[in-house]
Design a protein around this motif. Structure first.
Motif, PDB file in Angstrom:
ATOM      1  N   GLY A  33       0.807  -1.218   0.000  1.00 59.02           N
ATOM      2  CA  GLY A  33       0.000   0.000   0.000  1.00 59.02           C
ATOM      3  C   GLY A  33       0.828   1.251   0.000  1.00 59.02           C
ATOM      4  N   GLY A  34       0.110   2.369   0.002  1.00 61.65           N
ATOM      5  CA  GLY A  34       0.741   3.657  -0.162  1.00 61.65           C
ATOM      6  C   GLY A  34       1.679   4.040   0.957  1.00 61.65           C
ATOM      7  N   LEU A  35       1.333   3.695   2.217  1.00 61.52           N
ATOM      8  CA  LEU A  35       2.202   4.056   3.319  1.00 61.52           C
ATOM      9  C   LEU A  35       3.519   3.309   3.248  1.00 61.52           C
ATOM     10  CD1 LEU A  35      -0.377   4.121   6.249  1.00 61.52           C
ATOM     11  CD2 LEU A  35       0.669   6.072   5.119  1.00 61.52           C
ATOM     12  N   VAL A  36       3.443   2.006   2.961  1.00 60.07           N
ATOM     13  CA  VAL A  36       4.659   1.200   2.849  1.00 60.07           C
ATOM     14  C   VAL A  36       5.548   1.735   1.729  1.00 60.07           C
ATOM     15  CG1 VAL A  36       5.562  -1.089   2.322  1.00 60.07           C
ATOM     16  CG2 VAL A  36       3.562  -0.861   3.803  1.00 60.07           C
ATOM     17  N   SER A  37       4.958   1.953   0.559  1.00 57.88           N
ATOM     18  CA  SER A  37       5.727   2.439  -0.580  1.00 57.88           C
ATOM     19  C   SER A  37       6.284   3.833  -0.319  1.00 57.88           C
ATOM     20  CB  SER A  37       4.848   2.472  -1.842  1.00 57.88           C
ATOM     21  OG  SER A  37       4.341   1.193  -2.138  1.00 57.88           O
ATOM     22  N   GLY A  38       5.451   4.700   0.239  1.00 54.62           N
ATOM     23  CA  GLY A  38       5.869   6.075   0.459  1.00 54.62           C
ATOM     24  C   GLY A  38       6.987   6.193   1.465  1.00 54.62           C
ATOM     25  N   LEU A  39       6.856   5.499   2.592  1.00 54.06           N
ATOM     26  CA  LEU A  39       7.892   5.578   3.611  1.00 54.06           C
ATOM     27  C   LEU A  39       9.192   4.979   3.094  1.00 54.06           C
ATOM     28  CD1 LEU A  39       8.016   6.734   6.462  1.00 54.06           C
ATOM     29  CD2 LEU A  39       7.655   4.440   7.345  1.00 54.06           C
ATOM     30  N   PRO A 467      -0.168   5.373  -5.083  1.00 55.33           N
ATOM     31  CA  PRO A 467       0.084   5.418  -3.637  1.00 55.33           C
ATOM     32  C   PRO A 467       1.340   6.161  -3.206  1.00 55.33           C
ATOM     33  CG  PRO A 467      -0.771   3.272  -4.235  1.00 55.33           C
ATOM     34  CD  PRO A 467      -0.573   4.014  -5.523  1.00 55.33           C
ATOM     35  N   THR A 468       2.463   5.929  -3.868  1.00 49.93           N
ATOM     36  CA  THR A 468       3.677   6.617  -3.442  1.00 49.93           C
ATOM     37  C   THR A 468       3.541   8.119  -3.623  1.00 49.93           C
ATOM     38  OG1 THR A 468       5.065   4.699  -3.952  1.00 49.93           O
ATOM     39  CG2 THR A 468       6.155   6.834  -3.811  1.00 49.93           C
ATOM     40  N   ALA A 469       3.000   8.538  -4.760  1.00 51.19           N
ATOM     41  CA  ALA A 469       2.802   9.970  -5.004  1.00 51.19           C
ATOM     42  C   ALA A 469       1.801  10.559  -4.016  1.00 51.19           C
ATOM     43  CB  ALA A 469       2.324  10.195  -6.441  1.00 51.19           C
ATOM     44  N   TRP A 470       0.791   9.786  -3.664  1.00 51.54           N
ATOM     45  CA  TRP A 470      -0.210  10.222  -2.682  1.00 51.54           C
ATOM     46  C   TRP A 470       0.440  10.478  -1.326  1.00 51.54           C
ATOM     47  CZ3 TRP A 470      -1.363   6.927   1.499  1.00 51.54           C
ATOM     48  CH2 TRP A 470      -2.432   7.326   2.312  1.00 51.54           C
ATOM     49  N   GLN A 474       1.147  14.305   0.629  1.00 51.35           N
ATOM     50  CA  GLN A 474       0.809  14.672   1.996  1.00 51.35           C
ATOM     51  C   GLN A 474       2.004  15.307   2.710  1.00 51.35           C
ATOM     52  OE1 GLN A 474      -1.259  11.723   4.554  1.00 51.35           O
ATOM     53  NE2 GLN A 474      -1.195  10.400   2.766  1.00 51.35           N
ATOM     54  N   LEU A 475       3.151  14.683   2.502  1.00 53.52           N
ATOM     55  CA  LEU A 475       4.359  15.146   3.176  1.00 53.52           C
ATOM     56  C   LEU A 475       4.784  16.522   2.685  1.00 53.52           C
ATOM     57  CD1 LEU A 475       6.510  14.275   5.207  1.00 53.52           C
ATOM     58  CD2 LEU A 475       7.792  13.267   3.311  1.00 53.52           C
ATOM     59  N   HIS A 476       4.777  16.709   1.376  1.00 55.64           N
ATOM     60  CA  HIS A 476       5.177  18.006   0.813  1.00 55.64           C
ATOM     61  C   HIS A 476       4.203  19.109   1.248  1.00 55.64           C
ATOM     62  CE1 HIS A 476       7.327  15.591  -2.572  1.00 55.64           C
ATOM     63  NE2 HIS A 476       8.065  15.690  -1.501  1.00 55.64           N
ATOM     64  N   ALA A 477       2.913  18.782   1.283  1.00 53.70           N
ATOM     65  CA  ALA A 477       1.927  19.775   1.710  1.00 53.70           C
ATOM     66  C   ALA A 477       2.117  20.150   3.179  1.00 53.70           C
ATOM     67  CB  ALA A 477       0.514  19.257   1.473  1.00 53.70           C
TER      68      ALA A 477
END
Length: 481
Positions: A33-39, A467-470, A474-477
């Motif tokens: 999911g997005g959290l795993v990929s993003g982190l 997901p990663t871009a999502w 959040q982080l950039h915002a």
């Protein structure tokens, strides 16, 4: 001003879970999911992921880890702190408040003549929810470097931003809601003190975010109604000011991971399941749904609408099969067990009424199987996504991406995905059986060319913010002012 590039995540469910094996060892199952990929995309800047132990296997893993910091070999090298919160506190917070109160309010599921009933039992459970959120706030406060950024996820942890702000005013804190947000008149079903506590908890962060503007504006309305918030709409975000403190509110519409889905859906295990489903269905048209048996998914009404289709359009007899995957969810709650049983009862009734030798009108699967779900996506002529309310609904976004020959999407206007996909879907009122049956008929009657054209546009919209871009959005915002 932030003085650290460290990023922490907090969520009820973590990126790994544990199951005891017969020999006493623990088997780790990693999530996606997005959290795993993003982190993971943050590399050295990724800090600790704080989550809760959900079962006995998780609690054993925490005990063996000592202090709750899991073995990196089980977490793909990520720092994961799993909290062994007392079972009675976890049950009160997770089952008693998060899933039986907040979920019901935001999805508007209460049968108001009889429920909710906010009595002494509720007050005890709410105290457990406060303790549960405080445990997360304590863990995050201990883990975070000075000026670190913290992304808190979902309705289980709505009090954490405010609690963490009290403990660590140096941090940059964001909260993301994955559910709908109730309109003010429904949200006010909660006791006033509780309703205000949830709002103030989320407003304790620098920024709150939602899946659609509809949910973000409903949150702002609640803050205006219950807290007297001043709301300023700046176009790309809202600014909510209460007692001199301002919280920014934005939207990030989570999309499907197109690259992953296209690759995963053509692996051998999916091909095998696709062949098995095609043998079961034959050369008939297919209406596919893939859901967990959550009350908000509206599976029973979907089945009744299919029955109405067969009544009103007998030309589809023996020419269509409803492939329904209804994977049991939250079976520790009686109302969910009863709903799962009702799904099976209605499906069996349709088959008894219309079935004949060689044709089973409803093919119902209740055992969770991701590869089989992808196979169903590939073969779907029509996808039925008719939730009562849904924060987003990724199934609506995944099916057009995976579909082999194009798929007509019948979509509830109450799904968050409607904001992105409504233009090319057949949009329905989820309570209207006649309207849903008519949409199914129109979807089945759609020409292959129109279906393919719609599918291309749906897939493009569905993958606009993977997901990663999502996560990174959040982080950039959060870093903006």
């Amino acid at each position: 001003m932030a003085t650290s590039d460290q990023v922490l995540v907090a969520s009820n469910r973590g990126p790994v879970g544990f199951t005891p094996a017969e020999d006493g060892t623990l088997v780790a199952k990693r999530g996606g999911g997005g959290l795993v990929s993003g982190l993971g995309a943050l590399g050295d800047h990724a800090g600790t992921w704080v989550c809760a132990a959900l079962n006995d296997g998780d609690r054993q893993a925490v005990g063996r880890a000592g202090g709750g910091l899991l073995d990196p070999a089980d977490t793909d090298g990520r720092a994961v702190r799993m909290l062994d919160i007392p079972a009675e506190t976890f049950d009160a917070a997770y089952n008693g408040i998060a899933n039986s109160v907040l979920w019901f309010v935001h999805h508007m599921l209460y049968q108001s003549p009889l429920e909710p009933l906010f009595d002494h039992h509720f007050e005890e459970q709410w105290a457990g929810y406060e303790r549960y959120n405080a445990a997360f706030a304590d863990a995050l406060a201990a883990e975070a470097e000075h000026g670190a950024r913290v992304l808190v996820q979902d309705y289980h942890l709505s009090l954490v931003p405010g609690m963490l702000r009290e403990r660590r005013p140096d941090l940059r804190i964001g909260h993301f809601s994955h559910t709908p947000w109730a309109p003010a008149e429904c949200y006010r079903m909660l006791p006033d003190d509780t309703a205000r506590a949830v709002l103030r908890g989320i407003l304790g962060g620098d920024r709150a975010a939602f899946l659609t503007w509809r949910w973000a504006k409903a949150f702002a309305d609640c803050c205006r109604d219950l807290l007297g918030a001043e709301v300023v709409d700046r176009g790309h975000e809202l600014r909510l000011t209460v007692d001199g403190e301002t919280t920014r509110v934005g939207v990030h519409g989570l999309g499907a991971d197109g690259d992953f889905l296209r690759e995963r859906s053509h692996r051998p295990d999916v091909d095998e399941r696709l062949a098995a489903l095609r043998r079961q269905v034959g050369d008939r048209r297919t209406i596919v749904r893939v859901d967990r048996t959550e009350l908000s998914k509206n599976i029973v009404r979907g089945l009744h609408a299919y029955r109405r289709l067969l009544h009103e359009h007998p030309e589809w007899h023996d020419r269509v099969v409803h492939v329904a995957f209804a994977y049991p969810s939250r079976q520790d709650l009686a109302i969910y067990r009863e709903y799962t049983e009702e799904v099976s009862r209605v499906a069996d009734g349709i088959n008894a009424e219309f079935g004949r030798d060689g044709w089973t009108p409803v093919v119902l699967h209740v055992k969770d199987d991701f590869a089989r779900s992808l196979a169903a996506y590939r073969m779907a002529d029509v996808a039925l996504v008719n939730p009562i309310r849904d924060g987003m609904n990724l199934v609506a976004k995944e099916v057009p991406v995976v579909s082999d020959d194009g798929c007509a999407l019948v979509l509830s206007r109450e799904a968050g995905a409607f904001a992105d996909l409504g233009e090319d879907a057949l949009v329905i009122n989820p309570y209207d059986l006649a309207g849903t049956a008519d949409a199914l008929h129109r979807a089945l009657s759609m020409t292959p060319e129109e279906r393919a054209d719609r599918t291309k546009r749906l897939a493009a919209a569905a993958t606009a913010l993977p997901p990663t871009a999502w996560f990174l959005a959040q982080l950039h915002a959060l870093d903006e002012r």
